[in-house]
Design an enzyme around this catalytic site. Structure first.
Site, PDB file in Angstrom:
ATOM      1  N   CYS A  21      42.991  29.433  37.089  1.00  0.00           N
ATOM      2  CA  CYS A  21      43.519  29.220  35.738  1.00  0.00           C
ATOM      3  C   CYS A  21      42.980  27.970  35.030  1.00  0.00           C
ATOM      4  O   CYS A  21      42.631  28.049  33.847  1.00  0.00           O
ATOM      5  CB  CYS A  21      45.044  29.249  35.700  1.00  0.00           C
ATOM      6  SG  CYS A  21      45.858  29.177  37.267  1.00  0.00           S
ATOM      7  N   ARG A  32      42.271  28.080  49.911  1.00  0.00           N
ATOM      8  CA  ARG A  32      43.572  27.455  50.118  1.00  0.00           C
ATOM      9  C   ARG A  32      43.734  27.128  51.592  1.00  0.00           C
ATOM     10  O   ARG A  32      43.393  27.942  52.447  1.00  0.00           O
ATOM     11  CB  ARG A  32      44.705  28.398  49.683  1.00  0.00           C
ATOM     12  CG  ARG A  32      44.606  28.753  48.216  1.00  0.00           C
ATOM     13  CD  ARG A  32      45.705  29.690  47.786  1.00  0.00           C
ATOM     14  NE  ARG A  32      45.482  30.089  46.398  1.00  0.00           N
ATOM     15  CZ  ARG A  32      46.226  30.992  45.757  1.00  0.00           C
ATOM     16  NH1 ARG A  32      47.230  31.576  46.398  1.00  0.00           N
ATOM     17  NH2 ARG A  32      45.974  31.298  44.509  1.00  0.00           N
ATOM     18  N   GLN A  58      40.163  36.457  44.002  1.00  0.00           N
ATOM     19  CA  GLN A  58      41.218  37.071  43.191  1.00  0.00           C
ATOM     20  C   GLN A  58      40.577  37.841  42.049  1.00  0.00           C
ATOM     21  O   GLN A  58      39.605  37.385  41.464  1.00  0.00           O
ATOM     22  CB  GLN A  58      42.097  35.984  42.584  1.00  0.00           C
ATOM     23  CG  GLN A  58      42.929  35.225  43.575  1.00  0.00           C
ATOM     24  CD  GLN A  58      43.830  34.233  42.874  1.00  0.00           C
ATOM     25  OE1 GLN A  58      43.369  33.441  42.060  1.00  0.00           O
ATOM     26  NE2 GLN A  58      45.107  34.268  43.186  1.00  0.00           N
ATOM     27  N   ASP A 111      41.249  37.936  39.014  1.00  0.00           N
ATOM     28  CA  ASP A 111      42.120  37.118  38.199  1.00  0.00           C
ATOM     29  C   ASP A 111      41.863  37.379  36.724  1.00  0.00           C
ATOM     30  O   ASP A 111      40.746  37.658  36.326  1.00  0.00           O
ATOM     31  CB  ASP A 111      41.814  35.651  38.496  1.00  0.00           C
ATOM     32  CG  ASP A 111      43.054  34.798  38.385  1.00  0.00           C
ATOM     33  OD1 ASP A 111      44.079  35.310  37.933  1.00  0.00           O
ATOM     34  OD2 ASP A 111      42.976  33.618  38.758  1.00  0.00           O
ATOM     35  N   HIS A 146      43.444  35.984  32.719  1.00  0.00           N
ATOM     36  CA  HIS A 146      44.418  35.249  31.928  1.00  0.00           C
ATOM     37  C   HIS A 146      44.390  35.781  30.513  1.00  0.00           C
ATOM     38  O   HIS A 146      43.323  35.942  29.936  1.00  0.00           O
ATOM     39  CB  HIS A 146      44.122  33.748  31.985  1.00  0.00           C
ATOM     40  CG  HIS A 146      44.283  33.213  33.369  1.00  0.00           C
ATOM     41  ND1 HIS A 146      43.218  33.075  34.230  1.00  0.00           N
ATOM     42  CD2 HIS A 146      45.389  32.855  34.064  1.00  0.00           C
ATOM     43  CE1 HIS A 146      43.671  32.640  35.394  1.00  0.00           C
ATOM     44  NE2 HIS A 146      44.972  32.497  35.331  1.00  0.00           N
ATOM     45  N   LYS A 169      58.166  36.884  36.268  1.00  0.00           N
ATOM     46  CA  LYS A 169      57.015  37.723  36.602  1.00  0.00           C
ATOM     47  C   LYS A 169      57.444  39.106  37.037  1.00  0.00           C
ATOM     48  O   LYS A 169      58.631  39.350  37.304  1.00  0.00           O
ATOM     49  CB  LYS A 169      56.196  37.062  37.709  1.00  0.00           C
ATOM     50  CG  LYS A 169      56.987  36.801  38.987  1.00  0.00           C
ATOM     51  CD  LYS A 169      56.109  36.136  40.046  1.00  0.00           C
ATOM     52  CE  LYS A 169      56.912  35.910  41.326  1.00  0.00           C
ATOM     53  NZ  LYS A 169      56.099  35.451  42.443  1.00  0.00           N
ATOM     54  N   HIS A 223      49.258  35.272  33.539  1.00  0.00           N
ATOM     55  CA  HIS A 223      48.354  35.387  34.693  1.00  0.00           C
ATOM     56  C   HIS A 223      48.581  36.756  35.286  1.00  0.00           C
ATOM     57  O   HIS A 223      49.730  37.159  35.421  1.00  0.00           O
ATOM     58  CB  HIS A 223      48.692  34.411  35.826  1.00  0.00           C
ATOM     59  CG  HIS A 223      48.859  32.998  35.436  1.00  0.00           C
ATOM     60  ND1 HIS A 223      48.004  32.024  35.866  1.00  0.00           N
ATOM     61  CD2 HIS A 223      49.781  32.367  34.678  1.00  0.00           C
ATOM     62  CE1 HIS A 223      48.407  30.861  35.406  1.00  0.00           C
ATOM     63  NE2 HIS A 223      49.473  31.029  34.677  1.00  0.00           N
TER      64      HIS A 223
END
Length: 605
Positions: free
Chosen positions: A300, A329, A347, A349, A351, A431, A477
């Site tokens: 992000c 991570r 990911q 991912d 946004h 979420k 997200h």
RNA sequence: GCCAGAGUAGCUCAACGGUAGAGCACCGCUUUCGUAAAGCGGGGGUUACGGGUUCAAAUCCCGUCUCUGGCCCCA
């Protein structure tokens, strides 16, 4: 198109039902299975006390597929002790007879436990709220603090198996001592137990780690460290298809691709708050030109930098940016597991930057995307609305309400029912999480859609509205695969290594009967290859039986066999994965069928 | 990270204080074959890594790494 989708869903459902059948236990006897299992956990505890005098007892409930009981023992419990415990359980069960419930006052209960030196049970009895009944259940002269319910007697027929030993913190808190946990399961009939054990064997057979080795899909290496996946060429082919499909869906829905670096100055993650809230999961800083840099744990902040790069107008919104972003991570060593729990993963991912008014529409769009993607892979799913956490969270009550309303509205628009996950939201916003069910009936958390009030605030994001005022955009997200690694691992298990045609690493294998037919096969292989299909031509000197065996081992969807007859008529004999019967068809006909299967991403094969 | 268990050839496993072995896979030669393993031959292991005990260690002890089953956490 609609009927095709229906057929897909039906096919998936049938396969799910068939495979899940193994774990569905019919209800019988006057007591539910969970009650039996709870009672068998007591039986086990009594056996453990008999075999290991001085055992301390924790909790011993029934769980989804069985039960467990936690013990503190004077010596480490080894798996091979389970058989001894089982035998002792049978011995006790034979003479146990009835299971008797008695009620006591708190003082009486404490005294009984004190006498036996049961420190964990004493702690448990103290935490029972005032006014609640305190009961003990006893069998064969052994009693346990327990609220029940239990079966009436142990001389009914029932069947059990102890499965494994494990460590577990007292009350699930890692500050507490670690107890030894024994897992087991129990059923009313021998058949049900056998069926459950067969299901476990099937789970074992579908384990992505075994299939990964057997099918040459991926590996990890001591030299590289735990939690890092090396995708082999065959799984690389699968991933490319997954990425292509993913991107096709996104492009058609107005997403634009972005690419951001893997490493950034630490200050970026200080502004985003990751350092503060997520620091334990981030890799240590590295010094570049004497400044600290970090490997990104999330994508992000990078996407936000792009947003911030210039002023934004309401005319541009919503902005939908997507990236297959690889993040790292630090996960504690004990949690790593094949492809499902790793330290480096990609990911899918994205946004979305939008106005509050646009939020419901954006949510609906994402949910539709999730449904399309998951159902193509043959997954059923359940969506959970996760609301404001009880402890710390940011944003006014009004903002939360509006976001939750937008999530609900979006779900209604997309026609997706929501279950409630009270207080399960992130601290920065509510979420919707998805749990998808695989062919073996197990649930996995992958897709997620999250509203974020935090990052727009921290980075002071803005857009200029119609009236010329600077306003704060909302950030959504969302990840659908979640992690390519995890999703792919689940896919391997879901399909048991038999990837549907569109995903299969090798889609077609050509087998000439004699060397003389090799040229024909090579020609066909070239034709199929030119169509973008993944083909192998097995034209070496080995016997055809061996080639068939090899191709079957690799779970190739179609074997095309060609000998004299086929060459003469420009046909191929098609041997389809898992089908005994074969058919001889004109090559052009097969080609058309293959095209169709690939294009529609069919689950039929 | 914690508790417990494990690491022998690419894979599955044997040898469990006394020269490290098998099947499959791999390589070579022979075989050209109509539907799930053709025949013969060959190469391949500092027994995860490092230290220790012993005349002698894959085997016993210690440390590290990795994996397995859980706990905790999570995409």
């Amino acid at each position: 198109m609609a009927s095709e989708k229906a057929a897909k869903a039906e096919n998936a459902a049938a396969s799910v039902a068939a495979k899940a059948a193994g774990k569905v236990a019919p209800l019988q006897s006057p007591f539910p299975l969970a009650t039996l299992r709870h009672s068998v956990s007591h039986l086990m505890a009594s056996a453990v006390e008999a075999l290991f005098p001085g055992a301390q007892f924790g909790f011993g409930p029934a769980i989804e597929h069985g039960f467990y009981y936690d013990f503190e023992l004077p010596e480490p419990l080894e798996e091979r002790a389970l058989e001894r415990i089982e035998n002792e359980m049978r011995r006790i069960a034979k003479k146990a007879g009835a299971m008797v419930c008695s009620e006591y006052t708190r003082e009486e209960a404490a005294a009984r436990l004190e006498k036996r030196g049961q420190k964990y049970k004493l702690e448990a009895v103290q935490s029972i709220p005032a006014g609640e009944k305190i009961t003990f259940y006893a069998h064969a002269g052994w009693e346990d603090l327990c609220e029940g319910p239990h079966i009436d007697r142990f001389d009914r027929p029932f069947f059990f198996k102890l499965q494994r030993v494990a460590g577990a913190y007292w009350r699930g808190d890692e500050k507490n001592p670690m107890l030894q946990r024994v897992y087991g399961t129990a059923f009313w009939t021998k058949e049900d137990l056998a069926q459950h054990l067969a299901w476990l064997e099937e789970v074992e057979r579908c384990d992505h780690r075994h299939l990964g080795t057997e099918l040459d899909l991926f590996s990890h290496h001591q030299e590289a460290g735990g939690g890092f996946i090396f995708w082999h060429p065959k799984l690389g082919a699968v991933r490319r298809e997954m990425e292509k499909f993913w991107w096709d869906l996104h492009q058609a829905r107005g997403y634009m691709p972005v690419y951001t670096p893997h490493v950034a100055r630490e200050t970026l993650f200080a502004v985003s708050g990751h350092l503060e809230n997520y620091g334990d999961l981030m890799y240590a800083p590295m010094a570049i030109d004497e400044l600290p840099y970090r490997v990104k744990p999330m994508n992000c902040p990078g996407h936000i930098l792009i947003y911030q790069n210039r002023g934004r107008s309401y005319r541009e919104l919503p902005l939908r940016w997507a990236e297959l972003g690889t993040v790292y991570r630090y996960e504690r060593s004990g949690v790593l597991h094949g492809m499902l729990r790793v330290r480096g993963f990609t990911q899918d991912d994205s946004h979305i930057f939008c106005t509050p008014e646009q939020l419901p529409g954006e949510i609906a769009g994402v949910l539709e995307l999730v449904r399309t993607l998951l159902s193509t892979y043959g997954f059923e799913f359940t969506a959970y609305l996760a609301t404001r956490p009880k402890e710390k969270s940011i944003g006014t009550e009004e903002v939360w309400e509006r976001a939750i309303a937008a999530l609900k509205e979006g779900a209604a628009k997309a026609g997706i029912p929501l279950e409630l996950d009270e207080g399960g939201g992130a601290f920065y916003g509510p979420k919707i999480d998805f749990k998808m069910k695989d062919a073996l009936g197990r649930e996995w958390q992958t897709s997620t859609v999250q509203c974020d009030f935090n990052l727009p605030e921290r980075f002071e994001l803005s857009f200029t509205d119609k009236d010329g005022a600077k306003k704060r955009p909302i950030m959504v997200h969302r990840a659908i695969y979640g992690s390519l690694e995890r999703f792919t691992g689940v896919l391997i298990e879901h399909y048991g290594g038999k990837f549907p045609f569109w995903l299969a690493p090798t889609q077609v294998a050509l087998i000439p009967i004699r060397e003389a037919h090799g040229e024909y096969c090579r020609e066909l292989a070239a034709r199929l290859g030119a169509e973008g299909l993944r083909v192998t031509c097995m034209d070496d000197a080995a016997h055809m039986n061996k080639k068939i065996k090899e191709a079957a081992h690799d779970k190739v969807p179609f074997l095309l066999i060609a000998g004299e007859r086929e060459v003469a008529e420009r046909k191929v004999t098609v041997r389809q994965r898992d089908l005994e019967q074969q058919e001889s068809v004109p090559f052009e006909e097969f080609l058309e069928r293959a095209r169709q299967l690939a294009r529609t991403r069919s689950l039929v094969l």
